[in-house]
Design a protein around this motif. Structure first.
Motif, short mmCIF file in Angstrom:
data_model
loop_
_atom_site.label_atom_id
_atom_site.label_comp_id
_atom_site.label_asym_id
_atom_site.label_seq_id
_atom_site.Cartn_x
_atom_site.Cartn_y
_atom_site.Cartn_z
N ALA A 46 3.35 -8.95 5.40
CA ALA A 46 4.42 -8.65 3.99
C ALA A 46 3.13 -8.19 3.11
O ALA A 46 3.28 -6.92 1.95
N PHE A 47 1.64 -8.57 3.44
CA PHE A 47 0.77 -7.48 2.69
C PHE A 47 0.78 -6.06 3.85
O PHE A 47 0.85 -5.06 2.12
N THR A 48 1.57 -5.56 4.28
CA THR A 48 1.73 -4.14 4.69
C THR A 48 2.87 -3.47 3.47
O THR A 48 2.35 -2.34 3.20
N MET A 49 3.60 -4.43 3.34
CA MET A 49 5.18 -4.14 2.34
C MET A 49 3.72 -3.75 1.05
O MET A 49 4.33 -3.57 0.16
N PHE A 50 3.44 -4.97 0.77
CA PHE A 50 2.61 -5.37 -0.45
C PHE A 50 1.65 -4.18 -1.11
O PHE A 50 1.99 -3.31 -2.25
N THR A 51 0.99 -3.61 0.27
CA THR A 51 -0.10 -3.01 0.11
C THR A 51 0.51 -1.00 -0.26
O THR A 51 0.03 -0.16 -0.93
#
Length: 355
Positions: free
Chosen positions: A238-243
């Motif tokens: 999720a952190f990767t997708m948001f970034t």
């Protein structure tokens, strides 16, 4: 034809050409032509970047733990043979005992352990630290042992999970998070242009959380390919997708409709081949091996890899890299939000009251 008529004819042709150029420039055909050229160049660069990074993996710098340098001539010969076989890329670090060497292996400071054993040499490799590196070291060790007459025992002390024998699953789930992250932001910019800045960030976080959950659930619960530490892996995805989504949003703010070019360049052309997911960083070209750790795809792969295989030996660096990219992207978007092509026009309070 008179001289006067010739001048008028030339002027008319010039005016017609100018009008056609203006119509072409302000119509849909100029950007369509530019996109044709960009897509063709991007296709070549995409293939070239992956081929450059992965077609011929070559060892550049492989740290290995040397517990005791064997006093016997056979052991010295083996160590010298390994350094020669790997073109002096094997960096041997002395450790006093096996326990210290194993700790260094778990902390991913070294990729292998060389130690004396009864009548020969034991070479412990870690498939979880990189299947390509473990395979290279194992094959080189056996060949050197045969050539020098030293009995070599190769053992994988940190193997990959059975459902992911090549160690590519974590790379692919990180790749999915990266690509779907900025594709989601593109779709928001097309189909939800009216979102205000805070709403755009909130919806980016929403699809990142749901998308990360879907990726982790598909790989772990549905396919059973990798046994993930589910919550941690989900949040990393999720952190990767948001970034990734916010990186596109930042470039969209700065560059408008051409934002896909730098996003694709940073996240796909440069970021994914250098992430260490498909080919471990010691086998990548040295520049890519260093750059990749500072880009979101590499940070995502590193965080996911450590979460799955090295619980208890977590690194904060990959999370700081993702956080820095997300923070900078959100800040740029927020500060220059008036330049973003989306958003809703706000009705002044006095105008609303008058109405």
């Amino acid at each position: 034809m008179s001289e006067d008529g010739g001048r008028h004819g030339a002027h008319g042709r010039t005016s017609t050409l100018r009008e056609r150029w203006e119509a072409y420039k302000h119509g849909p055909f100029l950007p369509a032509t530019v996109l044709v050229l960009i897509v063709a160049a991007a296709a070549g660069l995409f293939a070239g970047s992956y081929t450059y990074a992965m077609a011929d993996p070559t060892p550049h710098h492989i740290p290995a733990a040397l517990v005791t340098r064997p006093e016997a001539e056979r052991g010295e010969t083996f160590v010298a043979g390994m350094e020669k076989a790997l073109d002096a890329s094997l960096e041997l670090r002395d450790y006093p005992d096996v326990a210290e060497a194993r700790r260094a292996l778990n902390e991913q400071k070294v990729f292998a352990i060389v130690r004396a054993s009864d009548g020969g040499v034991a070479l412990d490799v870690a498939g979880a630290s990189g299947a390509s590196v473990a395979q290279l070291l194992g094959e080189a060790g056996l060949k050197v042992g045969d050539a020098t007459g030293v009995e070599v025992t190769v053992r994988d002390v940190k193997p990959l999970q059975r459902g992911d024998p090549r160690g590519l699953a974590l790379f692919y789930i990180s790749l999915a998070a990266v690509i779907m992250g900025f594709l989601g932001a593109i779709q928001l910019s097309v189909h939800a242009r009216g979102l205000n800045p805070a709403e755009r960030i909130a919806f980016t976080a929403a699809y990142a959380l749901l998308g990360g959950f879907a990726i982790a659930a598909a790989v772990d619960w549905w396919l059973g390919a990798v046994d993930l530490p589910f919550v941690q892996s989900w949040l990393i995805l999720a952190f990767t997708m948001f970034t990734s989504g916010m990186v596109f949003t930042m470039f969209n703010t700065l560059m408008g409709r051409w934002a896909m070019i730098p996003t694709w360049g940073v996240m796909v052309l440069l970021g994914n081949p250098s992430s260490g997911g498909a080919v471990s960083w010691p086998l990548l070209p040295s520049v890519l091996g260093h750059i990749g750790r500072w880009l979101p795809p590499g940070a995502s792969v590193n965080a996911q890899h450590t979460a799955v295989y090295y619980q208890g030996h977590q690194f904060v660096f990959p999370y700081l890299v993702l956080g820095a990219w997300a923070l900078v992207s959100c800040t740029v978007f927020w500060v220059w939000r008036h330049r973003h092509p989306g958003g809703r026009a706000r009705t002044p309070e006095h105008a609303a009251a008058a109405a």
